[in-house]
Write a protein that holds these residues in place. Sequence first.
Motif, short mmCIF file in Angstrom:
data_model
loop_
_atom_site.label_atom_id
_atom_site.label_comp_id
_atom_site.label_asym_id
_atom_site.label_seq_id
_atom_site.Cartn_x
_atom_site.Cartn_y
_atom_site.Cartn_z
N ARG A 58 0.84 -1.21 0.00
CA ARG A 58 0.00 0.00 0.00
C ARG A 58 0.87 1.25 0.00
N THR A 71 -12.58 0.37 1.59
CA THR A 71 -11.64 0.12 0.49
C THR A 71 -11.45 -1.38 0.29
N HIS A 72 -10.94 -1.72 -0.88
CA HIS A 72 -10.64 -3.12 -1.16
C HIS A 72 -9.53 -3.63 -0.24
N LEU A 115 -10.51 -5.42 2.89
CA LEU A 115 -10.96 -6.81 2.76
C LEU A 115 -9.78 -7.78 2.79
N GLU A 116 -8.60 -7.29 2.41
CA GLU A 116 -7.42 -8.16 2.37
C GLU A 116 -6.80 -8.37 3.74
#
Length: 290
Positions: free
Chosen positions: A43, A177-178, A181-182
Amino acid sequence: MVLLHVKNGDESQFLLETTGSISIEDLTQEVTKIYNGRLKVHRVCAEIETLAEHGIFLPPNMQGLTDEQIEELKLKDEWAEKCIPSGGSVFKKDEIGRRNGHAPNEKMKQVLKATVEEAKALISKKQVQANVCVNKDMVKDALDQLRGAVMIVYPMGLPPYDPIRMEFEDKEDLSGTHAALEVIEEPEAQLWWAAKELKRTKQLSDYVGKNEKTKIIVKIQKKGQGAPAREPVISGEEHKQMILFYHRRQEELKKLEENDDDSFLDSEWADSHALKRHFHGVKDIKWRPK
């Protein structure tokens, strides 16, 4: 040392060395920290790449607005004058409207990009293929390298709302945000091996025995997702090679079926009695009437 090949779903993540005597509780914590740490590195790398291209983050109330709207609302980026990159800036407008467009010069941009590549390589999934283990210290080193590069280019620091600074200070907000989910929170993490959940109250040796030279595939996932899919008997690469061999064999058989010419049987080398006649000294004898 027991070698763990950690996966999430079917995707390889990293290799980790540990001992059979480690408790599953401690092992789960360690695997989760490395797993989430690698996500953080990626990120930060993604944000630093946009920092190198378009400068610092705009204040939240200015993001997504056009220049006309900003002027009309009389908004001002107070951090723009404080956070000037070393060597001056080059304007490159951010079409998405997230960053202020005052990017570092080419030299400083290369400092950021080179560090990003080094950090990615340190915790890359390719380390699994290279048989290189990843640990918490390596994840920390990757983040420290990125932090150092940002300090070189922006010695005055970044705005408190810049996602890079928030990541470094562990204040990131991933809601909606995606990326959220991770991430697997440590209390929600589960480790699985051979379709069995590794219970936190036990030790690793309770599952794999006392052999310290064992290599196993461990899968990390969130609670409530059920048992992950079993590992295939053969790898994807082995499956490809088998299909390729079968295809080649079929082509060879097809050619043999098409080639039905048996004229080669009249050739000298095809004569099954040639060797016998050679040793009897009757080779090349021709019979004809006188």
